[in-house]
Write a protein that holds these residues in place. Sequence first.
Motif, PDB file in Angstrom:
ATOM      1  N   GLU A  30       0.849  -1.194   0.000  1.00 39.43           N
ATOM      2  CA  GLU A  30       0.000   0.000   0.000  1.00 39.43           C
ATOM      3  C   GLU A  30       0.884   1.243   0.000  1.00 39.43           C
ATOM      4  O   GLU A  30       1.774   1.389   0.837  1.00 39.43           O
ATOM      5  N   ILE A  60     -22.063   6.451   3.165  1.00 40.13           N
ATOM      6  CA  ILE A  60     -23.284   5.752   3.568  1.00 40.13           C
ATOM      7  C   ILE A  60     -23.202   4.348   2.990  1.00 40.13           C
ATOM      8  O   ILE A  60     -22.840   4.178   1.821  1.00 40.13           O
ATOM      9  N   GLU A 260      -3.111   4.263 -11.857  1.00 40.31           N
ATOM     10  CA  GLU A 260      -1.909   3.522 -11.482  1.00 40.31           C
ATOM     11  C   GLU A 260      -1.901   2.138 -12.143  1.00 40.31           C
ATOM     12  O   GLU A 260      -0.859   1.663 -12.615  1.00 40.31           O
ATOM     13  N   ASP A 392     -13.360  -0.527  -7.745  1.00 40.99           N
ATOM     14  CA  ASP A 392     -14.739  -0.115  -8.033  1.00 40.99           C
ATOM     15  C   ASP A 392     -14.969   0.231  -9.499  1.00 40.99           C
ATOM     16  O   ASP A 392     -16.100   0.274  -9.961  1.00 40.99           O
TER      17      ASP A 392
END
Length: 418
Positions: A30, A60, A260, A392
């Motif tokens: 990371e 949310i 990236e 995502d």
Amino acid sequence: MRLGIVGAGWAGLAAAVQAVQNGHQVTVFEAARTPGGRARGLEITLPEGRSVTVDNGQHILIGAYTDALRLMRTVGVDPDTSMQRLPLTLQYPDGQGLRLPDLPVPLDVLAGILRNRAWPLRERLGLLRAALGWKLTGFVCADTLSVAELCAGLGPHVQAELVEPLCVSALNTPAQQASAQVFLRVLHDALFAVRGGSQLLLPRADLGALFPQAAVAWLQAHGATVHSGSRITTLQQDGPGWLLDGQHFDTILLACSSTEAARLATPLNPGWAATAEALHFEAITTVYAWAKDARLAAPMLTLRPDARQPAQFVFDRGQLGGPAGLLAFVLSASRGEREALQAQVLTQAQAQLGLQLQAVQTVVEKRATFACTPGLQRPPRQIAPGLQACGDYIEGPYPATLEGAVRSGLAAAQALTR
Ligand SMILES: Cc1cc2nc3c(=O)[nH]c(=O)nc-3n(C[C@H](O)[C@H](O)[C@H](O)COP(=O)(O)OP(=O)(O)OC[C@H]3O[C@@H](n4cnc5c(N)ncnc54)[C@H](O)[C@@H]3O)c2cc1C
């Protein structure tokens, strides 16, 4: 297999947990010092001098996030205590707005719409007719359609108080530019699939504690290695395996940002990299503001945004396990500079909530999510044999969400090959 994962956002961590459970030897790299990527904790200082951990942006979750909720439990986080569960409510400061009762699907939606007397009866009936039409067509529409086009026949109250807030909060893209097909999929899964799917889950812990930190602890306890502050700069083929900055792995998962991943993958699959690079992004701004006695009528309220009052939602962090008086204003698909947005939100708080607030911290995430537009081409999971991407933005039915990221990570871990 020895698996190297680049990125410890929610996708990379979900993949790492699943891969460890499947018996692989996992190393995660990371770049940042803390895990969580775009959903992480952030330290701020209140005007009274106290330091508190909030989020890089108010998030949310909803009841339909089944994989994210399951994974939290796996790593030892109890969603029932770490989040506040509320029925789907789009309540305005004046008390008006849609509220779904706790009934089986689709009775909750039916009752919620019919009981909302702030909308003229013909608009409520028009919405139910449209919903029935979407159900009859299996929540599928032309790929080229925008949300504004899909909902053009709905009344102005329904557009302003349901379609626009739902669209901008779920897709982070204005209705005129947002994909109707993705919007329908979100509506289906949230409102029409399972009981409780539409319930709002508001974090009572900061986002770091909600999953990423617990996931890292779980991974380390189960024999995986997590390197933080470790940005991968090179990826090369090494016989049947791979070298990540010179370290050998049998198989690789790029769980970093699309830009990236494109940089690392360009020499290996230029077509894949071009698709990833072609994505456009939308910003989200969160304004944390404070006043000693500030308290909202509910943990979350919907606001009435316009060009000069840009926040769509406000959260009372004091009612969500945080310090009393701290509010978080959310500006999805935000445009403009930090200082100007912050000043506009303070004016909006005065005008719409009657509160004189002091700004504490404003976070502008310029590349918060990909712009979820009609007909968008998203890169597939597979880049080359033994090299996959997750995140995502990878091809899938959801917009950029925690659940989309988690599901993409789980799918990649299940499909691992050399
Ligand atoms: C302000 C804001 C509000 C949001 N609100 C919501 C919401 O309410 N509900 C919801 O469901 N979703 C929301 N989202 C979206 C959600 O946060 C994202 O969809 C999700 O966090 C994406 O996770 P990811 O793992 O795919 O990517 P990322 O979180 O971007 O993770 C990628 C990781 O890779 C690391 N990395 C990058 N390059 C390298 C490298 N070369 N080497 C090593 N590491 C690298 C990065 O540091 C990062 O940690 C919001 C996002 C933002 C920014």
